[in-house]
Scaffold this motif. Sequence first.
Motif, PDB file in Angstrom:
ATOM      1  N   UNK A 161       0.805  -1.224   0.000  1.00 18.94           N
ATOM      2  CA  UNK A 161       0.000   0.000   0.000  1.00 18.94           C
ATOM      3  C   UNK A 161       0.843   1.281   0.000  1.00 18.94           C
ATOM      4  N   UNK A 162       2.153   1.143   0.142  1.00 19.02           N
ATOM      5  CA  UNK A 162       3.038   2.309   0.053  1.00 19.02           C
ATOM      6  C   UNK A 162       3.208   2.763  -1.396  1.00 19.02           C
ATOM      7  N   UNK A 163       2.845   1.892  -2.335  1.00 20.19           N
ATOM      8  CA  UNK A 163       2.951   2.212  -3.762  1.00 20.19           C
ATOM      9  C   UNK A 163       1.556   2.456  -4.333  1.00 20.19           C
ATOM     10  N   UNK A 164       1.408   3.454  -5.197  1.00 20.04           N
ATOM     11  CA  UNK A 164       0.079   3.735  -5.773  1.00 20.04           C
ATOM     12  C   UNK A 164      -0.318   2.695  -6.817  1.00 20.04           C
ATOM     13  N   UNK A 165      -1.610   2.714  -7.160  1.00 22.77           N
ATOM     14  CA  UNK A 165      -2.093   1.882  -8.246  1.00 22.77           C
ATOM     15  C   UNK A 165      -2.694   0.563  -7.823  1.00 22.77           C
ATOM     16  N   UNK A 166      -2.886   0.346  -6.525  1.00 21.81           N
ATOM     17  CA  UNK A 166      -3.477  -0.914  -6.066  1.00 21.81           C
ATOM     18  C   UNK A 166      -4.963  -0.720  -5.771  1.00 21.81           C
ATOM     19  N   UNK A 167      -5.674  -1.817  -5.765  1.00 18.74           N
ATOM     20  CA  UNK A 167      -7.099  -1.800  -5.493  1.00 18.74           C
ATOM     21  C   UNK A 167      -7.310  -1.804  -3.979  1.00 18.74           C
ATOM     22  N   UNK A 168      -7.117  -0.644  -3.364  1.00 21.16           N
ATOM     23  CA  UNK A 168      -7.302  -0.486  -1.922  1.00 21.16           C
ATOM     24  C   UNK A 168      -8.230   0.707  -1.688  1.00 21.16           C
ATOM     25  N   UNK A 169      -9.062   0.626  -0.652  1.00 25.51           N
ATOM     26  CA  UNK A 169      -9.999   1.732  -0.408  1.00 25.51           C
ATOM     27  C   UNK A 169      -9.284   3.007   0.011  1.00 25.51           C
ATOM     28  N   UNK A 170      -9.845   4.130  -0.396  1.00 29.21           N
ATOM     29  CA  UNK A 170      -9.322   5.428   0.006  1.00 29.21           C
ATOM     30  C   UNK A 170     -10.127   5.909   1.200  1.00 29.21           C
ATOM     31  N   UNK A 171      -9.484   6.588   2.125  1.00 33.41           N
ATOM     32  CA  UNK A 171     -10.156   7.108   3.314  1.00 33.41           C
ATOM     33  C   UNK A 171     -11.155   8.201   2.889  1.00 33.41           C
ATOM     34  N   UNK A 172     -12.438   8.008   3.199  1.00 36.38           N
ATOM     35  CA  UNK A 172     -13.424   9.024   2.806  1.00 36.38           C
ATOM     36  C   UNK A 172     -13.217  10.355   3.522  1.00 36.38           C
ATOM     37  N   UNK A 173     -12.774  10.319   4.774  1.00 37.05           N
ATOM     38  CA  UNK A 173     -12.519  11.556   5.518  1.00 37.05           C
ATOM     39  C   UNK A 173     -11.400  12.355   4.853  1.00 37.05           C
ATOM     40  N   UNK A 174     -10.333  11.663   4.481  1.00 40.46           N
ATOM     41  CA  UNK A 174      -9.205  12.336   3.827  1.00 40.46           C
ATOM     42  C   UNK A 174      -9.592  12.815   2.431  1.00 40.46           C
ATOM     43  N   UNK A 175     -10.407  12.035   1.735  1.00 44.73           N
ATOM     44  CA  UNK A 175     -10.854  12.412   0.398  1.00 44.73           C
ATOM     45  C   UNK A 175     -11.642  13.723   0.443  1.00 44.73           C
TER      46      UNK A 175
END
Length: 132
Positions: A35-49
């Motif tokens: 998860x330290x690298x971009x481009x993976x199918x991982x959820x994004x934090x809605x609060x941070x978004x």
Amino acid sequence: MAERGPAVLRHPAAAPLVVAAAGLAGAAYVYGTNPHEPGHLLPQCPFRYVTGLLCPACGGTRMVYDLMHGQFTAAWHDNRVLLLAAPFALVLLGRWFVEGLRGRRWRPALKPRTQALILGVAVAWTVVRNLH
């Protein structure tokens, strides 16, 4: 009134078992996905978004990845408070499961002071980590 669903799904141990299985499945996926690298199918934090700020749990996925790969210093850097809280959460899951195996439905009840303490720590951690 007749109960719905198979009896096995109504057993008190079913819910904690499903939660643990989902956690293990998620951990298995994260283990092979950095998860330290971009481009993976991982959820994004809605609060941070929405806010652009780190929530109290931001960094949790990276923390789990680092722990599973023996990188304790990196896990500490990802989210200190979540790292310290994780053993308590695992104990609660274990207690929930054991009580379920004994045929009892266990619902932990937190006193209002404990709830306020948890909320206070979460808010303080959110403020502190966003000031850096």
